[in-house]
Enzyme design. Sequence first.
Site, PDB file in Angstrom:
ATOM      1  N   ARG A  64     -39.277  39.040   9.910  1.00 60.09           N
ATOM      2  CA  ARG A  64     -39.845  37.702  10.021  1.00 60.09           C
ATOM      3  C   ARG A  64     -40.644  37.404   8.759  1.00 60.09           C
ATOM      4  O   ARG A  64     -41.162  38.320   8.123  1.00 60.09           O
ATOM      5  CB  ARG A  64     -40.760  37.601  11.248  1.00 60.09           C
ATOM      6  CG  ARG A  64     -40.081  37.975  12.559  1.00 60.09           C
ATOM      7  CD  ARG A  64     -41.094  38.027  13.700  1.00 60.09           C
ATOM      8  NE  ARG A  64     -40.459  38.394  14.978  1.00 60.09           N
ATOM      9  CZ  ARG A  64     -40.327  39.628  15.421  1.00 60.09           C
ATOM     10  NH1 ARG A  64     -40.773  40.655  14.689  1.00 60.09           N
ATOM     11  NH2 ARG A  64     -39.745  39.865  16.587  1.00 60.09           N
ATOM     12  N   LYS A 107     -44.583  41.892  16.267  1.00 59.51           N
ATOM     13  CA  LYS A 107     -45.402  41.327  17.332  1.00 59.51           C
ATOM     14  C   LYS A 107     -46.105  42.439  18.102  1.00 59.51           C
ATOM     15  O   LYS A 107     -45.538  43.495  18.336  1.00 59.51           O
ATOM     16  CB  LYS A 107     -44.522  40.500  18.267  1.00 59.51           C
ATOM     17  CG  LYS A 107     -43.936  39.253  17.600  1.00 59.51           C
ATOM     18  CD  LYS A 107     -43.094  38.450  18.568  1.00 59.51           C
ATOM     19  CE  LYS A 107     -42.555  37.195  17.904  1.00 59.51           C
ATOM     20  NZ  LYS A 107     -41.726  36.382  18.833  1.00 59.51           N
ATOM     21  N   HIS A 138     -36.329  32.126   8.779  1.00 56.00           N
ATOM     22  CA  HIS A 138     -35.757  32.726   9.986  1.00 56.00           C
ATOM     23  C   HIS A 138     -34.231  32.704   9.957  1.00 56.00           C
ATOM     24  O   HIS A 138     -33.587  33.525  10.614  1.00 56.00           O
ATOM     25  CB  HIS A 138     -36.274  32.011  11.226  1.00 56.00           C
ATOM     26  CG  HIS A 138     -36.591  32.941  12.356  1.00 56.00           C
ATOM     27  ND1 HIS A 138     -37.603  33.879  12.289  1.00 56.00           N
ATOM     28  CD2 HIS A 138     -36.020  33.113  13.569  1.00 56.00           C
ATOM     29  CE1 HIS A 138     -37.649  34.570  13.415  1.00 56.00           C
ATOM     30  NE2 HIS A 138     -36.692  34.130  14.204  1.00 56.00           N
ATOM     31  N   ARG A 163     -33.029  35.882   8.758  1.00 55.79           N
ATOM     32  CA  ARG A 163     -33.093  36.895   9.816  1.00 55.79           C
ATOM     33  C   ARG A 163     -31.865  36.779  10.718  1.00 55.79           C
ATOM     34  O   ARG A 163     -31.236  37.789  11.058  1.00 55.79           O
ATOM     35  CB  ARG A 163     -34.377  36.698  10.618  1.00 55.79           C
ATOM     36  CG  ARG A 163     -34.594  37.658  11.788  1.00 55.79           C
ATOM     37  CD  ARG A 163     -36.001  37.454  12.327  1.00 55.79           C
ATOM     38  NE  ARG A 163     -36.235  38.054  13.618  1.00 55.79           N
ATOM     39  CZ  ARG A 163     -36.615  39.326  13.822  1.00 55.79           C
ATOM     40  NH1 ARG A 163     -36.749  40.132  12.801  1.00 55.79           N
ATOM     41  NH2 ARG A 163     -36.854  39.786  15.036  1.00 55.79           N
ATOM     42  N   HIS A 167     -36.821  43.903  18.282  1.00 52.45           N
ATOM     43  CA  HIS A 167     -36.771  43.235  19.573  1.00 52.45           C
ATOM     44  C   HIS A 167     -37.143  44.215  20.690  1.00 52.45           C
ATOM     45  O   HIS A 167     -36.600  45.316  20.752  1.00 52.45           O
ATOM     46  CB  HIS A 167     -35.363  42.697  19.856  1.00 52.45           C
ATOM     47  CG  HIS A 167     -35.026  41.471  19.068  1.00 52.45           C
ATOM     48  ND1 HIS A 167     -33.723  41.044  18.858  1.00 52.45           N
ATOM     49  CD2 HIS A 167     -35.824  40.554  18.441  1.00 52.45           C
ATOM     50  CE1 HIS A 167     -33.746  39.939  18.133  1.00 52.45           C
ATOM     51  NE2 HIS A 167     -34.992  39.624  17.869  1.00 52.45           N
ATOM     52  N   TYR A 226     -26.768  37.299  19.263  1.00 50.44           N
ATOM     53  CA  TYR A 226     -25.982  37.370  18.031  1.00 50.44           C
ATOM     54  C   TYR A 226     -24.533  37.771  18.293  1.00 50.44           C
ATOM     55  O   TYR A 226     -23.661  37.479  17.482  1.00 50.44           O
ATOM     56  CB  TYR A 226     -26.643  38.338  17.043  1.00 50.44           C
ATOM     57  CG  TYR A 226     -27.998  37.842  16.608  1.00 50.44           C
ATOM     58  CD1 TYR A 226     -28.117  36.732  15.785  1.00 50.44           C
ATOM     59  CD2 TYR A 226     -29.162  38.456  17.058  1.00 50.44           C
ATOM     60  CE1 TYR A 226     -29.363  36.253  15.408  1.00 50.44           C
ATOM     61  CE2 TYR A 226     -30.413  37.985  16.680  1.00 50.44           C
ATOM     62  CZ  TYR A 226     -30.505  36.880  15.860  1.00 50.44           C
ATOM     63  OH  TYR A 226     -31.723  36.403  15.505  1.00 50.44           O
TER      64      TYR A 226
END
Length: 305
Positions: A157, A181, A251, A254, A277, A286
Amino acid sequence: MTRAPPAKAGSLERAIEEYLEHLKVERRLRPNSLLAYAGDLEVFVAHATAAGVVALAAVTPALLLRFVVSLAQAGLSPRSQARRLTAVRGLFRFLREEGQLDVDPAQALRLPKLPKRLPELLSRGEVEALLAAPGQDGPLALRDTALLELLYATGCRISEALDLTLDRLYLDQAIVRLTGKGDKQRLVPLGGPAIAALQAWLTSGRPALVRGSVRWVFVNHRGGRLSRQGFFLKLREYALAIGVTRPISPHKLRHSFATHLLEGGADLRAVQALLGHADIGTTEIYTHVTREHLRERHKRHHPRA
């Protein structure tokens, strides 16, 4: 300037203050995410206050249902409705877990069904052109080339790239340690072009801009930390320079990183780990993208498609 009186114990406003503090300290949400949560919960407080509800204990499932209806009547998109309801559900789940409520009044709250939106991405040719767009002429060009190469090489990110410090970059081992995150860290390998671009920036570009001890890898023209807004503007310039006129953001690199890996035969679990993730369901989007691309290519090139 007159300060607003502190929220009373047992009030809805006080409960929200505690929840936001939990998100900041315990969950370590970023400032932009905290502002979004605060804004969404403020809308709910306004709705409750208009209905004469200020005490936490007075919040009922019926009040929450009327709030859901009000969002739809206000013309909000399903995605915006879902975001606000997610904030409200999180608030009451937190209060129930903390023992401030015996029953969660939002436990039956359902989010609107969202249309599946496939991420937009860049073709391989567009990525190659974009990576070459800044060139090598001067410190800022070297910086932008290095940052673009890092984004595409790791799928990180933009916040992870701009948070990157020198001590987490291991070019001799071809690895970077990214913080995602929730402050979760992951090691991601670097390819040859990204390593070369980063080395050029660190040896020939960055020293010309940095004054004193600065730990951030990417800095602005004054030697301070590079901002998201500053790089977004540069990215838009580079996109227009290569003929990409549709909206673009970091993004999309990404998304392109993940899709191109899967198209090349990468394992879905490996891509999940590289992207950071927590849920593989997030990565599975994806696989739909790659199927759409295959379908499009078949339709375009097969004589009997």
